[in-house]
Design a protein around this motif. Structure first.
Motif, PDB file in Angstrom:
ATOM      1  N   THR A 147      52.039  53.814  17.814  1.00 59.13           N
ATOM      2  CA  THR A 147      51.138  54.814  18.392  1.00 59.13           C
ATOM      3  C   THR A 147      49.766  54.217  18.681  1.00 59.13           C
ATOM      4  O   THR A 147      49.226  53.445  17.882  1.00 59.13           O
ATOM      5  N   GLY A 148      49.228  54.583  19.833  1.00 60.51           N
ATOM      6  CA  GLY A 148      47.896  54.118  20.202  1.00 60.51           C
ATOM      7  C   GLY A 148      47.652  54.314  21.677  1.00 60.51           C
ATOM      8  O   GLY A 148      48.498  54.832  22.411  1.00 60.51           O
ATOM      9  N   ILE A 149      46.491  53.888  22.101  1.00 62.21           N
ATOM     10  CA  ILE A 149      46.166  53.869  23.519  1.00 62.21           C
ATOM     11  C   ILE A 149      46.480  52.466  24.024  1.00 62.21           C
ATOM     12  O   ILE A 149      45.971  51.482  23.484  1.00 62.21           O
ATOM     13  N   TYR A 150      47.293  52.407  25.053  1.00 63.30           N
ATOM     14  CA  TYR A 150      47.703  51.125  25.613  1.00 63.30           C
ATOM     15  C   TYR A 150      46.892  50.843  26.874  1.00 63.30           C
ATOM     16  O   TYR A 150      46.830  51.680  27.787  1.00 63.30           O
ATOM     17  N   TYR A 151      46.299  49.676  26.893  1.00 58.48           N
ATOM     18  CA  TYR A 151      45.447  49.274  28.000  1.00 58.48           C
ATOM     19  C   TYR A 151      46.060  48.097  28.750  1.00 58.48           C
ATOM     20  O   TYR A 151      46.507  47.117  28.133  1.00 58.48           O
ATOM     21  N   CYS A 152      46.065  48.198  30.046  1.00 56.93           N
ATOM     22  CA  CYS A 152      46.462  47.090  30.896  1.00 56.93           C
ATOM     23  C   CYS A 152      45.265  46.171  31.104  1.00 56.93           C
ATOM     24  O   CYS A 152      44.123  46.647  31.269  1.00 56.93           O
ATOM     25  N   ASN A 153      45.528  44.894  31.088  1.00 56.29           N
ATOM     26  CA  ASN A 153      44.476  43.887  31.255  1.00 56.29           C
ATOM     27  C   ASN A 153      44.910  42.868  32.298  1.00 56.29           C
ATOM     28  O   ASN A 153      46.088  42.499  32.360  1.00 56.29           O
ATOM     29  N   ALA A 154      43.974  42.447  33.114  1.00 58.41           N
ATOM     30  CA  ALA A 154      44.222  41.383  34.081  1.00 58.41           C
ATOM     31  C   ALA A 154      43.093  40.370  33.982  1.00 58.41           C
ATOM     32  O   ALA A 154      41.921  40.744  33.867  1.00 58.41           O
ATOM     33  N   VAL A 155      43.458  39.119  34.024  1.00 61.29           N
ATOM     34  CA  VAL A 155      42.471  38.033  33.965  1.00 61.29           C
ATOM     35  C   VAL A 155      42.384  37.395  35.337  1.00 61.29           C
ATOM     36  O   VAL A 155      43.397  36.992  35.920  1.00 61.29           O
ATOM     37  N   GLN A 156      41.184  37.330  35.832  1.00 57.99           N
ATOM     38  CA  GLN A 156      40.961  36.712  37.140  1.00 57.99           C
ATOM     39  C   GLN A 156      40.280  35.367  36.959  1.00 57.99           C
ATOM     40  O   GLN A 156      39.258  35.264  36.263  1.00 57.99           O
ATOM     41  N   LEU A 157      40.895  34.356  37.568  1.00 57.56           N
ATOM     42  CA  LEU A 157      40.344  33.007  37.518  1.00 57.56           C
ATOM     43  C   LEU A 157      40.021  32.546  38.927  1.00 57.56           C
ATOM     44  O   LEU A 157      40.867  32.642  39.814  1.00 57.56           O
ATOM     45  N   SER A 158      38.815  32.068  39.119  1.00 49.51           N
ATOM     46  CA  SER A 158      38.403  31.524  40.407  1.00 49.51           C
ATOM     47  C   SER A 158      37.694  30.197  40.156  1.00 49.51           C
ATOM     48  O   SER A 158      36.952  30.063  39.185  1.00 49.51           O
ATOM     49  N   ILE A 159      37.931  29.246  41.028  1.00 56.23           N
ATOM     50  CA  ILE A 159      37.316  27.927  40.876  1.00 56.23           C
ATOM     51  C   ILE A 159      35.800  28.061  40.929  1.00 56.23           C
ATOM     52  O   ILE A 159      35.246  28.681  41.833  1.00 56.23           O
ATOM     53  N   GLY A 160      35.151  27.484  39.916  1.00 54.57           N
ATOM     54  CA  GLY A 160      33.690  27.508  39.894  1.00 54.57           C
ATOM     55  C   GLY A 160      33.081  28.802  39.400  1.00 54.57           C
ATOM     56  O   GLY A 160      31.864  28.955  39.397  1.00 54.57           O
ATOM     57  N   ALA A 161      33.913  29.731  38.963  1.00 52.22           N
ATOM     58  CA  ALA A 161      33.404  31.015  38.476  1.00 52.22           C
ATOM     59  C   ALA A 161      33.956  31.282  37.090  1.00 52.22           C
ATOM     60  O   ALA A 161      35.031  30.787  36.735  1.00 52.22           O
ATOM     61  N   PRO A 162      33.214  32.042  36.290  1.00 55.53           N
ATOM     62  CA  PRO A 162      33.729  32.358  34.947  1.00 55.53           C
ATOM     63  C   PRO A 162      34.950  33.273  35.003  1.00 55.53           C
ATOM     64  O   PRO A 162      35.159  33.997  35.983  1.00 55.53           O
ATOM     65  N   LYS A 163      35.725  33.227  33.946  1.00 54.92           N
ATOM     66  CA  LYS A 163      36.871  34.130  33.823  1.00 54.92           C
ATOM     67  C   LYS A 163      36.379  35.567  33.771  1.00 54.92           C
ATOM     68  O   LYS A 163      35.376  35.872  33.139  1.00 54.92           O
ATOM     69  N   ILE A 164      37.124  36.462  34.421  1.00 50.09           N
ATOM     70  CA  ILE A 164      36.781  37.883  34.411  1.00 50.09           C
ATOM     71  C   ILE A 164      37.964  38.668  33.875  1.00 50.09           C
ATOM     72  O   ILE A 164      39.093  38.457  34.324  1.00 50.09           O
TER      73      ILE A 164
END
Length: 122
Positions: free
Chosen positions: A92-109
């Protein structure tokens, strides 16, 4: 920006099954891994990683859900799914979807959905 919308949560009896879905939209071209996190409201524990999947389909699971949960991904539809079998009250809980965006020269989001409630009754 990436937007994530979850669906599929609900109330289920112990031993039952649910499938969560997450639709990604926006600038999805640089999404690498996607994941499902879980948070128990009212508890001091932080949001925990349940499972994640790479862009190539490699999946990892927290020990407590191995053999019961399956994450899958459809890159053409920009969807990620979580099939949950043999559900237990402790799922039981709140389930959250997560996506990681990677771009060259930019920090992970990290991007997050709004969450969907899963309640497993005993």
């Amino acid at each position: 920006q990436v937007q994530l919308v979850e669906s599929g949560g609900g109330l289920v009896q112990a031993g039952g099954s649910l499938t969560l879905s997450c639709q990604a939209s926006g600038r999805v071209s640089n999404i690498s891994s996607m994941a499902w996190y879980r948070q128990v409201p009212g508890k001091s524990r932080p949001r925990e990683l349940v499972t994640d999947i790479s862009s190539g389909g490699y999946a990892r699971y927290v020990e407590s859900v191995k053999g019961r949960f399956t994450i899958s991904r459809d890159n053409k539809k920009n969807m990620v799914y979580l099939r949950m079998n043999s559900l237990k009250p402790e799922d039981t809980g709140i389930y959250y979807c997560n996506a990681v965006q990677l771009s060259i020269g930019a920090p992970k989001i990290d991007y997050w959905g709004q969450g969907t409630q899963v309640t497993v009754s005993s």
